[in-house]
Design an enzyme around this catalytic site. Structure first.
Site, PDB file in Angstrom:
ATOM      1  N   GLU A 107       0.882  -1.175   0.000  1.00  0.00           N
ATOM      2  CA  GLU A 107       0.000   0.000   0.000  1.00  0.00           C
ATOM      3  C   GLU A 107       0.912   1.215   0.000  1.00  0.00           C
ATOM      4  O   GLU A 107       1.576   1.489   0.994  1.00  0.00           O
ATOM      5  CB  GLU A 107      -0.923  -0.002   1.226  1.00  0.00           C
ATOM      6  CG  GLU A 107      -2.000  -1.075   1.191  1.00  0.00           C
ATOM      7  CD  GLU A 107      -2.984  -0.901   0.038  1.00  0.00           C
ATOM      8  OE1 GLU A 107      -3.039   0.188  -0.549  1.00  0.00           O
ATOM      9  OE2 GLU A 107      -3.672  -1.875  -0.286  1.00  0.00           O
ATOM     10  N   CYS A 150      -1.521   8.900   3.746  1.00  0.00           N
ATOM     11  CA  CYS A 150      -1.688   8.370   2.391  1.00  0.00           C
ATOM     12  C   CYS A 150      -3.021   8.799   1.802  1.00  0.00           C
ATOM     13  O   CYS A 150      -3.221   8.737   0.594  1.00  0.00           O
ATOM     14  CB  CYS A 150      -1.595   6.852   2.424  1.00  0.00           C
ATOM     15  SG  CYS A 150      -2.725   6.131   3.614  1.00  0.00           S
TER      16      CYS A 150
HETATM   17  P1  NAP Z   1       9.341   3.765   3.582  1.00  0.00           P
HETATM   18  O1  NAP Z   1      10.483   4.667   3.725  1.00  0.00           O
HETATM   19  O2  NAP Z   1       9.171   3.060   2.271  1.00  0.00           O
HETATM   20  O3  NAP Z   1       9.458   2.710   4.774  1.00  0.00           O
HETATM   21  C1  NAP Z   1       8.576   1.627   4.955  1.00  0.00           C
HETATM   22  C2  NAP Z   1       9.367   0.406   5.402  1.00  0.00           C
HETATM   23  O4  NAP Z   1      10.051  -0.145   4.278  1.00  0.00           O
HETATM   24  C3  NAP Z   1      10.448   0.684   6.446  1.00  0.00           C
HETATM   25  O5  NAP Z   1      10.492  -0.393   7.337  1.00  0.00           O
HETATM   26  C4  NAP Z   1      11.705   0.762   5.624  1.00  0.00           C
HETATM   27  O6  NAP Z   1      12.871   0.404   6.315  1.00  0.00           O
HETATM   28  C5  NAP Z   1      11.427  -0.292   4.579  1.00  0.00           C
HETATM   29  N1  NAP Z   1      12.196  -0.055   3.356  1.00  0.00           N
HETATM   30  C6  NAP Z   1      12.170   1.062   2.594  1.00  0.00           C
HETATM   31  N2  NAP Z   1      13.005   0.914   1.549  1.00  0.00           N
HETATM   32  C7  NAP Z   1      13.560  -0.325   1.665  1.00  0.00           C
HETATM   33  C8  NAP Z   1      14.526  -1.054   0.903  1.00  0.00           C
HETATM   34  N3  NAP Z   1      15.055  -0.532  -0.197  1.00  0.00           N
HETATM   35  N4  NAP Z   1      14.867  -2.291   1.313  1.00  0.00           N
HETATM   36  C9  NAP Z   1      14.332  -2.815   2.444  1.00  0.00           C
HETATM   37  N5  NAP Z   1      13.429  -2.152   3.205  1.00  0.00           N
HETATM   38  C10 NAP Z   1      13.049  -0.936   2.824  1.00  0.00           C
HETATM   39  O7  NAP Z   1       7.966   4.536   3.808  1.00  0.00           O
HETATM   40  P2  NAP Z   1       7.548   5.520   5.009  1.00  0.00           P
HETATM   41  O8  NAP Z   1       8.278   6.797   4.907  1.00  0.00           O
HETATM   42  O9  NAP Z   1       7.578   4.809   6.264  1.00  0.00           O
HETATM   43  O10 NAP Z   1       6.027   5.793   4.714  1.00  0.00           O
HETATM   44  C11 NAP Z   1       5.579   6.904   3.996  1.00  0.00           C
HETATM   45  C12 NAP Z   1       4.893   6.431   2.744  1.00  0.00           C
HETATM   46  O11 NAP Z   1       3.940   5.434   3.085  1.00  0.00           O
HETATM   47  C13 NAP Z   1       4.112   7.520   2.048  1.00  0.00           C
HETATM   48  O12 NAP Z   1       4.372   7.455   0.678  1.00  0.00           O
HETATM   49  C14 NAP Z   1       2.658   7.163   2.336  1.00  0.00           C
HETATM   50  O13 NAP Z   1       1.741   7.561   1.351  1.00  0.00           O
HETATM   51  C15 NAP Z   1       2.726   5.687   2.418  1.00  0.00           C
HETATM   52  N6  NAP Z   1       1.621   5.177   3.205  1.00  0.00           N
HETATM   53  C16 NAP Z   1       0.675   4.475   2.554  1.00  0.00           C
HETATM   54  C17 NAP Z   1      -0.421   3.998   3.248  1.00  0.00           C
HETATM   55  C18 NAP Z   1      -1.457   3.229   2.512  1.00  0.00           C
HETATM   56  O14 NAP Z   1      -2.276   2.601   3.168  1.00  0.00           O
HETATM   57  N7  NAP Z   1      -1.478   3.253   1.187  1.00  0.00           N
HETATM   58  C19 NAP Z   1      -0.527   4.229   4.628  1.00  0.00           C
HETATM   59  C20 NAP Z   1       0.482   4.954   5.270  1.00  0.00           C
HETATM   60  C21 NAP Z   1       1.559   5.425   4.540  1.00  0.00           C
HETATM   61  P3  NAP Z   1      13.656   1.448   7.258  1.00  0.00           P
HETATM   62  O15 NAP Z   1      12.713   1.842   8.334  1.00  0.00           O
HETATM   63  O16 NAP Z   1      14.783   0.626   7.802  1.00  0.00           O
HETATM   64  O17 NAP Z   1      14.079   2.581   6.393  1.00  0.00           O
END
Ligand code: NAP
Length: 521
Positions: free
Chosen positions: A245, A282
């Site tokens: 998501e 989001c």
């Molecule tokens: P994120 O930076 O992608 O992090 C999410 C998780 O993925 C973290 O545990 C992160 O690890 C891990 N991760 C990221 N890149 C990775 C990689 N290359 N390899 C392995 N693990 C990786 O996202 P965020 O900043 O937490 O969240 C913000 C985003 O989430 C926004 O775009 C928002 O729209 C979206 N969101 C969507 C929803 C929905 O329901 N659609 C709900 C809430 C948020 P680390 O913590 O170690 O960096």
């Protein structure tokens, strides 16, 4: 080994270390234990797993103050927002307990042996079974409801799947404490030891997704993070479902009649919506289609007035802060009008920013200009009120699909237009709202939180009762002895809704026995 350390967003300074990054061997050990105990967790059965979820909910409630305290330090969110979110997470655990007890999620179907126009048919009995150990990645902006205590964990455990969590780097201490509370509750309950696990660090998360014992991934996060993990999934010998998501822009369409009737209210409510949670949602309305008219001007003026009273907002971490600063700088260059852009009233220390609102004419709109910016900013797009349906369709074609789409319509004589706009927006979103704002997602039986995009699997929701479906797979038993069947498929079991011989059969409330659905309505 690398220490995992949170950051205080108010000062941008480091907090005390939480844990060490997980080694590949440790991840493999957790995944192996989860696989080993998966059948034992399934065999607890629906009623006992429901009790387990209730026990976890009660344990979280008991530690509410501790969890709020650490989450406040790591996220900078106000206590009121954190309390509301924790209440939602606890509700969600209990909600999935109720889903388990009701039982229709199993989709139990019985076709008894018999003659058919195609010849004799064997006895066939089908239901959904747990998919196996699930990896869960939460998002930074929901330290409870889309993290360790969140809906993916609750729905996967409900389904009967062991869960291995990836602690979020933006709230590692909150992740650890949440995990400790859940796992202590599971142990006290007598659940198998492989029911829950947790890993720390980027590489730990990548190793987890690559491990052959993991059978599905629930991911809430950024487009880039989701893409990186999806690439790992696709490189596995046996690819598995990846329920990502991701980011979303959530268009809001204001019809000419709505602008005429409620310009000021819509303008004010729009600002309240896109600054909720400092715009880190989001479901934030990232683009708003407003008629090019005097009524449209009134709406924009009201939004601008509301923004002048909005205090600087605190973002969650360095990555989101840098990205907000860079993306709003680009908007500033490319939009014709900065409707509101306070630039530089925010404190210089910590991750504080100002809210902003930009405006662009439909002719200049493209997907590069309007993409998700995490933070308190939105873009107004002006359309020609004489051609509302065509212009809205044209705008939506140039934008990525979304979790939600919203139509603000007038109270009278707008029904035909609302119907035509609904036909346009239903192609682009998983939830359509009328005369409201998309921020806020109720947890209920009918909820859908997902869409044609930004869900990497558009068939499912990550919120609501049917989120459990992601962690189940269908299994049919043919001519099976009664003794090997799950109890819900046995002939004398009548306590959940089942489809028998094509007829939906519901348990009768007073006797606990089943009756065809049509007879009980
Ligand atoms: P994120 O930076 O992608 O992090 C999410 C998780 O993925 C973290 O545990 C992160 O690890 C891990 N991760 C990221 N890149 C990775 C990689 N290359 N390899 C392995 N693990 C990786 O996202 P965020 O900043 O937490 O969240 C913000 C985003 O989430 C926004 O775009 C928002 O729209 C979206 N969101 C969507 C929803 C929905 O329901 N659609 C709900 C809430 C948020 P680390 O913590 O170690 O960096």
């Amino acid at each position: 080994m690398t220490a995992i350390t949170g950051t205080d967003p108010r000062t941008a300074g480091p907090l005390e270390p939480t844990a060490q990054a997980s080694s590949t061997d440790h991840v493999a050990e957790l995944a192996g234990r989860a696989a080993h105990d998966a059948f034992a967790l399934e065999n607890l059965g629906r009623e006992r797993r429901a009790d387990l979820l209730d026990a976890m909910a009660a344990a979280v409630e008991r530690r509410r103050d501790d969890v709020i305290e650490i989450a406040s330090r790591e996220t900078g969110f106000a206590d009121a927002k954190l309390n509301g979110e924790l209440t939602r997470a606890v509700f969600q655990l209990r909600f999935f307990a109720a889903v388990l007890r009701e039982g229709s999620y199993l989709e139990a179907i019985i076709d008894r042996a018999g003659d058919t126009p195609m010849g004799p048919r064997p006895d066939l009995r089908r239901l959904l079974v747990p998919i196996g150990p699930v990896a869960v990645f939460g998002a930074s902006n929901f330290p409870f409801a889309f993290s360790v205590l969140g809906g993916d964990t609750a729905s996967a455990l409900a389904a009967g799947c062991p869960v291995i969590l990836k602690a979020h780097d933006s709230h590692p201490g909150t992740s650890k404490l949440s995990y400790d509370i859940l796992s202590e509750a599971a142990e006290a309950f007598g659940a198998p030891s492989g029911t829950l696990g947790i890993v720390y660090g980027l590489q730990g998360g990548a190793d987890l997704v690559a491990h052959s014992a993991i059978r599905a991934v629930g991911f809430t996060g950024s487009l880039n993070g989701g893409q990186a993990l999806l690439d790992i999934v696709n490189g596995r010998d046996e690819p598995i479902p990846f329920y990502g998501e991701l980011s979303s822009i959530n268009p809001v369409i204001v019809t000419p009649a709505a602008a005429s009737e409620r310009a000021e209210q819509i303008g004010r409510d729009l600002v309240a919506s896109f600054t909720t949670g400092a715009g880190q949602l989001c479901t934030k309305p990232g683009v708003v289609l407003v008629p090019r008219s005097a009524d449209g001007d009134r709406l924009v003026d009201a939004a601008t007035a509301a923004l002048t009273e909005t205090a600087p907002q605190l973002l969650l971490n360095e990555r989101i802060y840098s990205s907000y600063t860079a993306e709003t700088a680009q908007l500033r260059q490319r939009c014709q009008v900065a409707t509101f852009d306070a630039a530089a009233s925010a404190p210089a220390s910590g991750f504080y920013v100002d809210a902003a609102l930009f405006e662009v004419d439909l002719a200049h709109l493209d997907g590069d200009l309007v993409r998700e910016i995490f933070g308190p900013v939105s873009v107004i797009v002006r359309y020609d009120a004489e051609q509302v349906v065509d212009q809205v369709a044209s705008a939506l074609h140039r934008l990525p699909r979304s979790l939600t789409a919203t139509v603000h319509h007038g109270s009278t004589a707008d029904e035909d237009l609302t119907g035509r706009l609904t036909a346009v927006v239903r192609e682009t979103a998983g939830r359509i709202l009328y005369n409201g704002f998309p921020t806020g997602v109720a947890v209920s039986w009918a909820q859908n939180h997902g869409g044609p995009w930004p869900s990497t699997n558009s068939l499912h929701t990550s919120v609501g009762a049917t989120a459990i479906r992601r962690f189940l797979r269908p299994l049919t038993f043919q001519n099976a002895p009664e003794s090997v069947l799950p109890q819900e498929l046995r002939s004398d079991f009548e306590r959940i809704p089942r489809r028998i011989g094509g007829v939906l059969t519901l348990p009768s409330a007073d006797t606990g026995t089943s009756a065809p659905a049509s007879a009980t309505r």
